[in-house]
Write an enzyme that holds these catalytic residues in place. Structure first.
Site, short mmCIF file in Angstrom:
data_model
loop_
_atom_site.label_atom_id
_atom_site.label_comp_id
_atom_site.label_asym_id
_atom_site.label_seq_id
_atom_site.Cartn_x
_atom_site.Cartn_y
_atom_site.Cartn_z
N GLU A 1 0.85 -1.06 0.08
CA GLU A 1 0.10 0.00 0.07
C GLU A 1 1.06 1.04 -0.04
O GLU A 1 2.00 1.18 0.51
CB GLU A 1 -0.92 -0.10 1.23
CG GLU A 1 -2.07 1.41 1.28
CD GLU A 1 -3.00 0.95 2.55
OE1 GLU A 1 -3.01 -0.03 3.08
OE2 GLU A 1 -3.78 1.95 2.40
N ASN B 1 -12.36 -1.10 -0.96
CA ASN B 1 -11.51 -1.96 0.08
C ASN B 1 -12.37 -1.35 1.15
O ASN B 1 -12.60 -0.01 1.59
CB ASN B 1 -10.26 -1.42 0.07
CG ASN B 1 -9.67 -1.84 1.29
OD1 ASN B 1 -9.07 -2.85 1.55
ND2 ASN B 1 -9.37 -0.78 2.32
N GLU B 2 -12.71 -2.21 2.25
CA GLU B 2 -13.17 -1.92 3.68
C GLU B 2 -14.40 -0.83 3.44
O GLU B 2 -14.31 0.28 3.79
CB GLU B 2 -12.31 -1.60 4.53
CG GLU B 2 -11.22 -2.59 4.86
CD GLU B 2 -10.33 -2.48 6.04
OE1 GLU B 2 -10.40 -1.43 6.56
OE2 GLU B 2 -9.91 -3.43 6.45
N TYR C 1 -7.24 -9.02 11.36
CA TYR C 1 -5.85 -8.60 11.88
C TYR C 1 -5.74 -9.32 13.31
O TYR C 1 -6.83 -9.10 14.01
CB TYR C 1 -5.58 -7.13 11.98
CG TYR C 1 -5.12 -6.45 10.50
CD1 TYR C 1 -3.98 -6.64 10.25
CD2 TYR C 1 -6.19 -5.72 9.86
CE1 TYR C 1 -3.93 -6.05 8.84
CE2 TYR C 1 -5.86 -5.33 8.75
CZ TYR C 1 -4.66 -5.46 7.99
OH TYR C 1 -4.26 -4.99 6.97
N GLU D 1 -6.25 -9.22 3.57
CA GLU D 1 -5.77 -8.33 4.57
C GLU D 1 -5.68 -9.39 5.92
O GLU D 1 -6.63 -9.83 6.50
CB GLU D 1 -5.92 -7.05 4.92
CG GLU D 1 -5.90 -6.13 3.72
CD GLU D 1 -6.16 -4.66 4.12
OE1 GLU D 1 -6.18 -4.23 5.54
OE2 GLU D 1 -6.68 -4.08 3.25
N GLN E 1 1.94 -6.03 5.48
CA GLN E 1 2.06 -5.92 4.26
C GLN E 1 3.46 -6.15 4.01
O GLN E 1 4.36 -6.90 4.86
CB GLN E 1 1.89 -4.53 3.98
CG GLN E 1 0.45 -3.82 4.35
CD GLN E 1 0.40 -2.62 3.73
OE1 GLN E 1 1.06 -1.75 2.90
NE2 GLN E 1 -0.96 -2.03 4.18
#
Ligand code: AHR
Length: 503
Positions: A36, A183-184, A252, A307, A356
């Protein structure tokens, strides 16, 4: 498969490997990465510019390219993350000196000069031998803008966008297959409701390809955050399957969003919590997949965990918006256990992206000016690459417990596969920080004559590779196993990851 509620009471855990002909192939795309425009991932990470004294190819660091080629990374997601829904791709094409600057509002409020854009990224993917996964802007973009981006990158005939691409130095299209539609969307991608996003998705997905999807694109819907099952249900119910290639999921391993804890000097309780969050992936993919099964029993739509990884407080003295963190044995165990979960769910999980790749969150590579180090997570990815595109061998076993202050988790996680050459690989993780665990794998039906092994562990759980000691944690040859009467007995040391190869 093990669950948190069923534990083995035996001293030795017995594992049966099923050489089931009907089992799925573990898609290599499960081993994908994410880059990113965030902190030092792109700028001062992958990209140093072609006038840098650091060896580079068109501004891309050669040492990073070599290290990632070794991992055989199958795909790379870009340009975000949250950044994707602020990104206007036309800002990043043409002569660099003419490109406009913007403010990276999500990540540190820094000025983004757009010197790394579409050509830079897609050419970098060619250098890496990896497939690009572009994340389109739905939050602040337009349908036309995304449709133009697809035409710019993919159309080989005569068109306004292919003409522009040629003017910018690239004749042949790159033929990008993977496209994220936002995204999201429930958060930084526009704070949309699931119903609203499903409608937006239908519109975007229609105009970037066609009803039959003959454009060769895999359109990926912005997915749920962790256990938001309603999000997946709404998308699966309301989006025609002909428009849907994959549904994403983000999870996460965070101890507490308000108090994430130090990446290195974590307490035993924080370690347990991180593992609890990491192993929650088993429940998440099982439940999201069950919802998908309801609407897509033939499993045509992929579950894409684009992710995942550990998220801690940033290293002291670094920009809080840059998400730079160290990477210890805890991260190696997190990665090994998570990849085992993905492998074992290969019938539905067909792609994933560790967050990432460089200098951000659970990075496989950290850089400091000209120096570069490979993290313990890098070594796990390298050890596990043997599972890429190999046939899953389903397992049955009950794990021993890892108990901390009255709560228990499965200590051992395992996955196994058979590659195209017939070699069998078993990856074993013991997250217990103090106790070795013994397992016994029945290999009678697998025709194995020779076994060899590699282990990743260290003296201390909190060890890491630093710029002063870059090779402190490295894979070693592993020999603590015996084969007797078709049984492979292995002692998995506390906090270690092992990959065994049987031929
Ligand atoms: O990976 C960092 C951020 O985490 C991404 O930009 C966003 O999608 C997620 O919230």
């Amino acid at each position: 498969m093990t669950t948190a509620s069923v534990f083995s009471q035996e001293k030795t855990t017995k594992i049966t490997i099923n050489a089931d002909e009907k089992s799925p192939v573990i898609s290599k795309h499960i081993y994908g990465h994410f880059a990113e425009h965030l902190g030092r991932c792109i700028y001062d990470g992958f990209y140093v510019g072609d006038s840098s004294s650091i060896a580079n190819t068109d501004g891309i660091r050669n040492d990073i390219v070599e290290a990632l080629k070794e991992l055989q990374i199958p795909n790379l997601r870009w340009p975000g993350g949250c950044f994707a829904d602020t990104y206007h791709w036309k800002d990043g094409i043409g002569p660099k000196e003419d490109r406009p600057t913007i403010v990276n509002t999500w990540w540190g409020g820094v000025t983004e000069d757009n010197s790394f854009g579409t050509h830079d990224f897609l050419n970098m993917c060619e250098l890496l031998g990896t497939e690009p996964y572009l994340s389109g802007n739905v939050g602040s973009g337009t349908v036309q803008e995304l449709a133009d981006w697809v035409q710019y990158t993919n159309f080989g005939g005569i068109s306004p966008m292919s003409k522009l691409r040629e003017e910018n130095g690239r004749k042949e299209p790159w033929k990008v297959k993977f496209w994220g539609i936002g995204n999201e969307a429930w958060g930084c991608g526009g704070n949309m409701t699931a119903d609203y996003y499903a409608n937006e998705y239908r519109k975007y997905a229609t105009f970037i390809s066609d009803w039959e999807n003959t454009g060769g694109l895999l359109r990926i819907a912005s997915g749920a955050s962790s256990d938001d099952y309603n999000w997946t249900e709404t998308l699966m119910k309301n989006i025609p399957k002909s428009l849907l290639g994959g549904v994403a999921l983000h999870h996460y391993s965070v101890i507490d969003w308000k108090k994430k804890g130090d990446a290195v000097t974590f307490t035993d309780a924080q370690y347990f919590r991180t593992m609890e969050e990491a192993l929650k992936m088993e429940e998440l993919v099982t439940k999201h997949a069950a919802i998908m099964d309801k609407y897509d029993p033939k499993k045509k739509v992929d579950l894409i965990v684009d992710e995942w990884g550990g998220w801690y407080e940033v290293e002291k003295g670094t920009n809080p918006g840059f998400l730079y963190q160290q990477n210890t044995m805890r991260d190696a165990l997190l990665a090994g256990a998570t990849l085992n979960i993905f492998n074992n769910h290969a019938d539905r999980v067909r792609m994933a992206n560790l967050a990432q790749a460089v200098n951000v969150l659970q990075a496989v590579i950290l850089t400091d000016k000209a120096k570069m180090i490979l993290t313990p997570t890098y070594h796990i990815m390298n050890m596990y690459k043997v599972h890429q595109d190999a046939k899953l061998l389903p397992l049955a076993f009950e794990s021993p417990k890892y108990t901390f202050e009255g709560k228990s988790l499965p200590a051992v996680s395992v996955s196994a596969s058979k590659d195209k050459k017939g070699s069998i690989h078993v990856s074993l993780v013991n997250i217990d920080p103090t106790k070795d665990n013994e397992v016994e794998i029945d290999i009678t039906k697998l025709g194995i004559k020779n076994v060899s092994g590699t282990i990743l562990t260290s003296k201390n759980l909190r060890d890491y590779n630093s710029f002063d000691e870059p090779n402190k944690i490295e894979p070693q040859i592993f020999k603590k196993f015996k084969v007797k009467k078709g049984l492979l007995k292995v002692t998995i040391p506390a906090f270690s990851v092992i990959v065994l190869e049987g031929k």
